[in-house]
Design a protein around this motif. Sequence first.
Motif, PDB file in Angstrom:
ATOM      1  N   ASP A  24       2.799   8.365 -12.096  1.00  0.00           N
ATOM      2  CA  ASP A  24       4.021   8.697 -12.827  1.00  0.00           C
ATOM      3  C   ASP A  24       5.150   9.069 -11.877  1.00  0.00           C
ATOM      4  O   ASP A  24       6.290   8.656 -12.075  1.00  0.00           O
ATOM      5  N   LYS A  25       4.826   9.830 -10.807  1.00  0.00           N
ATOM      6  CA  LYS A  25       5.888  10.259  -9.884  1.00  0.00           C
ATOM      7  C   LYS A  25       6.560   9.055  -9.224  1.00  0.00           C
ATOM      8  O   LYS A  25       7.772   9.047  -9.034  1.00  0.00           O
ATOM      9  N   ASP A  26       5.792   8.004  -8.900  1.00  0.00           N
ATOM     10  CA  ASP A  26       6.376   6.804  -8.292  1.00  0.00           C
ATOM     11  C   ASP A  26       7.278   6.077  -9.279  1.00  0.00           C
ATOM     12  O   ASP A  26       8.351   5.590  -8.925  1.00  0.00           O
ATOM     13  N   PHE A  27       6.825   6.001 -10.519  1.00  0.00           N
ATOM     14  CA  PHE A  27       7.613   5.343 -11.564  1.00  0.00           C
ATOM     15  C   PHE A  27       8.951   6.055 -11.745  1.00  0.00           C
ATOM     16  O   PHE A  27      10.015   5.429 -11.671  1.00  0.00           O
ATOM     17  N   TYR A  28       8.910   7.370 -11.959  1.00  0.00           N
ATOM     18  CA  TYR A  28      10.150   8.108 -12.214  1.00  0.00           C
ATOM     19  C   TYR A  28      11.041   8.180 -10.974  1.00  0.00           C
ATOM     20  O   TYR A  28      12.265   8.148 -11.090  1.00  0.00           O
ATOM     21  N   GLN A  29      10.438   8.232  -9.804  1.00  0.00           N
ATOM     22  CA  GLN A  29      11.213   8.224  -8.564  1.00  0.00           C
ATOM     23  C   GLN A  29      11.987   6.910  -8.447  1.00  0.00           C
ATOM     24  O   GLN A  29      13.152   6.900  -8.045  1.00  0.00           O
ATOM     25  N   SER A  30      11.361   5.799  -8.803  1.00  0.00           N
ATOM     26  CA  SER A  30      12.050   4.501  -8.721  1.00  0.00           C
ATOM     27  C   SER A  30      13.194   4.420  -9.729  1.00  0.00           C
ATOM     28  O   SER A  30      14.233   3.831  -9.438  1.00  0.00           O
ATOM     29  N   LEU A  31      13.023   5.029 -10.902  1.00  0.00           N
ATOM     30  CA  LEU A  31      14.098   5.026 -11.909  1.00  0.00           C
ATOM     31  C   LEU A  31      15.297   5.851 -11.474  1.00  0.00           C
ATOM     32  O   LEU A  31      16.427   5.566 -11.877  1.00  0.00           O
TER      33      LEU A  31
ATOM     34  N   ALA B   8      11.389  -2.738  -6.867  1.00  0.00           N
ATOM     35  CA  ALA B   8      10.444  -1.616  -6.898  1.00  0.00           C
ATOM     36  C   ALA B   8       9.206  -2.001  -7.701  1.00  0.00           C
ATOM     37  O   ALA B   8       8.085  -1.841  -7.231  1.00  0.00           O
ATOM     38  N   PHE B   9       9.412  -2.503  -8.916  1.00  0.00           N
ATOM     39  CA  PHE B   9       8.301  -2.888  -9.789  1.00  0.00           C
ATOM     40  C   PHE B   9       8.713  -4.063 -10.659  1.00  0.00           C
ATOM     41  O   PHE B   9       9.837  -4.124 -11.146  1.00  0.00           O
ATOM     42  N   LEU B  10       7.805  -4.984 -10.838  1.00  0.00           N
ATOM     43  CA  LEU B  10       7.969  -6.087 -11.782  1.00  0.00           C
ATOM     44  C   LEU B  10       6.617  -6.258 -12.452  1.00  0.00           C
ATOM     45  O   LEU B  10       5.594  -6.291 -11.772  1.00  0.00           O
ATOM     46  N   TYR B  11       6.621  -6.302 -13.776  1.00  0.00           N
ATOM     47  CA  TYR B  11       5.354  -6.506 -14.474  1.00  0.00           C
ATOM     48  C   TYR B  11       5.525  -7.491 -15.611  1.00  0.00           C
ATOM     49  O   TYR B  11       6.620  -7.667 -16.148  1.00  0.00           O
ATOM     50  N   VAL B  12       4.427  -8.139 -15.934  1.00  0.00           N
ATOM     51  CA  VAL B  12       4.331  -9.000 -17.117  1.00  0.00           C
ATOM     52  C   VAL B  12       3.244  -8.385 -17.984  1.00  0.00           C
ATOM     53  O   VAL B  12       2.167  -8.023 -17.496  1.00  0.00           O
ATOM     54  N   LYS B  13       3.541  -8.243 -19.249  1.00  0.00           N
ATOM     55  CA  LYS B  13       2.639  -7.592 -20.198  1.00  0.00           C
ATOM     56  C   LYS B  13       1.267  -8.279 -20.218  1.00  0.00           C
ATOM     57  O   LYS B  13       1.176  -9.508 -20.146  1.00  0.00           O
ATOM     58  N   VAL B  14       0.220  -7.461 -20.308  1.00  0.00           N
ATOM     59  CA  VAL B  14      -1.144  -7.989 -20.394  1.00  0.00           C
ATOM     60  C   VAL B  14      -1.242  -8.924 -21.595  1.00  0.00           C
ATOM     61  O   VAL B  14      -0.759  -8.623 -22.676  1.00  0.00           O
TER      62      VAL B  14
ATOM     63  N   GLU C  89       5.534  -7.627   7.122  1.00  0.00           N
ATOM     64  CA  GLU C  89       4.855  -6.494   7.730  1.00  0.00           C
ATOM     65  C   GLU C  89       3.647  -6.126   6.884  1.00  0.00           C
ATOM     66  O   GLU C  89       3.620  -6.376   5.678  1.00  0.00           O
ATOM     67  N   PHE C  90       2.635  -5.540   7.536  1.00  0.00           N
ATOM     68  CA  PHE C  90       1.457  -5.054   6.829  1.00  0.00           C
ATOM     69  C   PHE C  90       1.285  -3.582   7.147  1.00  0.00           C
ATOM     70  O   PHE C  90       1.028  -3.206   8.291  1.00  0.00           O
ATOM     71  N   PHE C  91       1.485  -2.734   6.139  1.00  0.00           N
ATOM     72  CA  PHE C  91       1.331  -1.292   6.302  1.00  0.00           C
ATOM     73  C   PHE C  91      -0.109  -0.912   5.988  1.00  0.00           C
ATOM     74  O   PHE C  91      -0.694  -1.392   5.029  1.00  0.00           O
ATOM     75  N   ASN C  92      -0.673  -0.033   6.813  1.00  0.00           N
ATOM     76  CA  ASN C  92      -2.045   0.432   6.618  1.00  0.00           C
ATOM     77  C   ASN C  92      -2.201   1.776   7.310  1.00  0.00           C
ATOM     78  O   ASN C  92      -1.226   2.325   7.825  1.00  0.00           O
ATOM     79  N   GLU C  93      -3.422   2.313   7.344  1.00  0.00           N
ATOM     80  CA  GLU C  93      -3.631   3.639   7.927  1.00  0.00           C
ATOM     81  C   GLU C  93      -3.249   3.695   9.410  1.00  0.00           C
ATOM     82  O   GLU C  93      -2.899   4.757   9.920  1.00  0.00           O
ATOM     83  N   HIS C  94      -3.271   2.579  10.106  1.00  0.00           N
ATOM     84  CA  HIS C  94      -2.905   2.539  11.524  1.00  0.00           C
ATOM     85  C   HIS C  94      -1.437   2.193  11.741  1.00  0.00           C
ATOM     86  O   HIS C  94      -0.925   2.325  12.851  1.00  0.00           O
ATOM     87  N   HIS C  95      -0.793   1.709  10.705  1.00  0.00           N
ATOM     88  CA  HIS C  95       0.627   1.323  10.767  1.00  0.00           C
ATOM     89  C   HIS C  95       1.264   1.673   9.420  1.00  0.00           C
ATOM     90  O   HIS C  95       1.526   0.806   8.595  1.00  0.00           O
ATOM     91  N   PRO C  96       1.479   2.989   9.179  1.00  0.00           N
ATOM     92  CA  PRO C  96       2.009   3.400   7.872  1.00  0.00           C
ATOM     93  C   PRO C  96       3.487   3.069   7.711  1.00  0.00           C
ATOM     94  O   PRO C  96       4.235   3.000   8.685  1.00  0.00           O
ATOM     95  N   ASP C  97       3.870   2.877   6.472  1.00  0.00           N
ATOM     96  CA  ASP C  97       5.274   2.694   6.119  1.00  0.00           C
ATOM     97  C   ASP C  97       5.968   4.033   6.382  1.00  0.00           C
ATOM     98  O   ASP C  97       5.579   5.053   5.818  1.00  0.00           O
ATOM     99  N   PRO C  98       6.986   4.064   7.225  1.00  0.00           N
ATOM    100  CA  PRO C  98       7.652   5.332   7.528  1.00  0.00           C
ATOM    101  C   PRO C  98       8.319   5.968   6.306  1.00  0.00           C
ATOM    102  O   PRO C  98       8.571   7.155   6.289  1.00  0.00           O
ATOM    103  N   ASN C  99       8.580   5.169   5.271  1.00  0.00           N
ATOM    104  CA  ASN C  99       9.182   5.697   4.041  1.00  0.00           C
ATOM    105  C   ASN C  99       8.149   6.257   3.075  1.00  0.00           C
ATOM    106  O   ASN C  99       8.513   6.895   2.097  1.00  0.00           O
ATOM    107  N   MET C 100       6.862   5.977   3.309  1.00  0.00           N
ATOM    108  CA  MET C 100       5.800   6.440   2.413  1.00  0.00           C
ATOM    109  C   MET C 100       4.568   6.891   3.201  1.00  0.00           C
ATOM    110  O   MET C 100       3.470   6.410   2.959  1.00  0.00           O
ATOM    111  N   PRO C 101       4.689   7.803   4.151  1.00  0.00           N
ATOM    112  CA  PRO C 101       3.534   8.157   4.984  1.00  0.00           C
ATOM    113  C   PRO C 101       2.382   8.771   4.204  1.00  0.00           C
ATOM    114  O   PRO C 101       1.228   8.607   4.563  1.00  0.00           O
ATOM    115  N   GLU C 102       2.668   9.485   3.105  1.00  0.00           N
ATOM    116  CA  GLU C 102       1.613  10.120   2.322  1.00  0.00           C
ATOM    117  C   GLU C 102       0.736   9.132   1.579  1.00  0.00           C
ATOM    118  O   GLU C 102      -0.344   9.466   1.125  1.00  0.00           O
TER     119      GLU C 102
END
Length: 182
Positions: free
Chosen positions: A57-64, A97-103, A153-166
């Motif tokens: 939820d926090k990611d969703f509302y943060q993007s809004l 940020a997000f794009l979805y198609v309904k199930v 780019e490929f972000f992972n535990e050895h190369h984290p996204d600096p904008n989303m380290p957590e």
Amino acid sequence: MIEHFADYKAQLVRLSEEHTIAFKEEMQEAFEHGFKSHYHENVDADDDSNQWQVLPDKDFYQSLKAEGAEAYEAFSEDGQRVGGVIITANGTMGELAFLYVKVGVQSKGIGQSIWKAIETMHPEIEVWETCTPYFDRRNIHFYINRCGFHAVEFFNEHHPDPNMPEQFDQEDGLFKFEKRII
């Protein structure tokens, strides 16, 4: 029933506050569906013991609430909500940020239609960026082969996204995609 055809045109309508919860729930359902299909697990989203969300939820509302954020519901010609999108547009840079198609209505050209509508609405954007989990082959195919993005780019535990380290408390990774329209 929604039929598949190459020039499917979803109509985008600005997300209203009164539709936000339904929009978030449908997006969560679509993301959980993709996650389950990858892991072939029977994850019960209604099970109260399952506290983890594919789309927190926090990611969703943060993007809004991000600067330049725009959210749209996508509707079929007969008025059914078939998906949605959240983007940010800041000058010549844009982020999907997000794009979805309904199930139940995937693989009918809806996602591509949503993306084309966004590009049409924002001709000033020269570079679009987005990220998707490494395991979601369907999304990777969609962004590269249907929308024209490139993995940069490929972000992972050895190369984290600096904008989303957590985000990298786990071994999962994200592909960063870019689409240049210049």
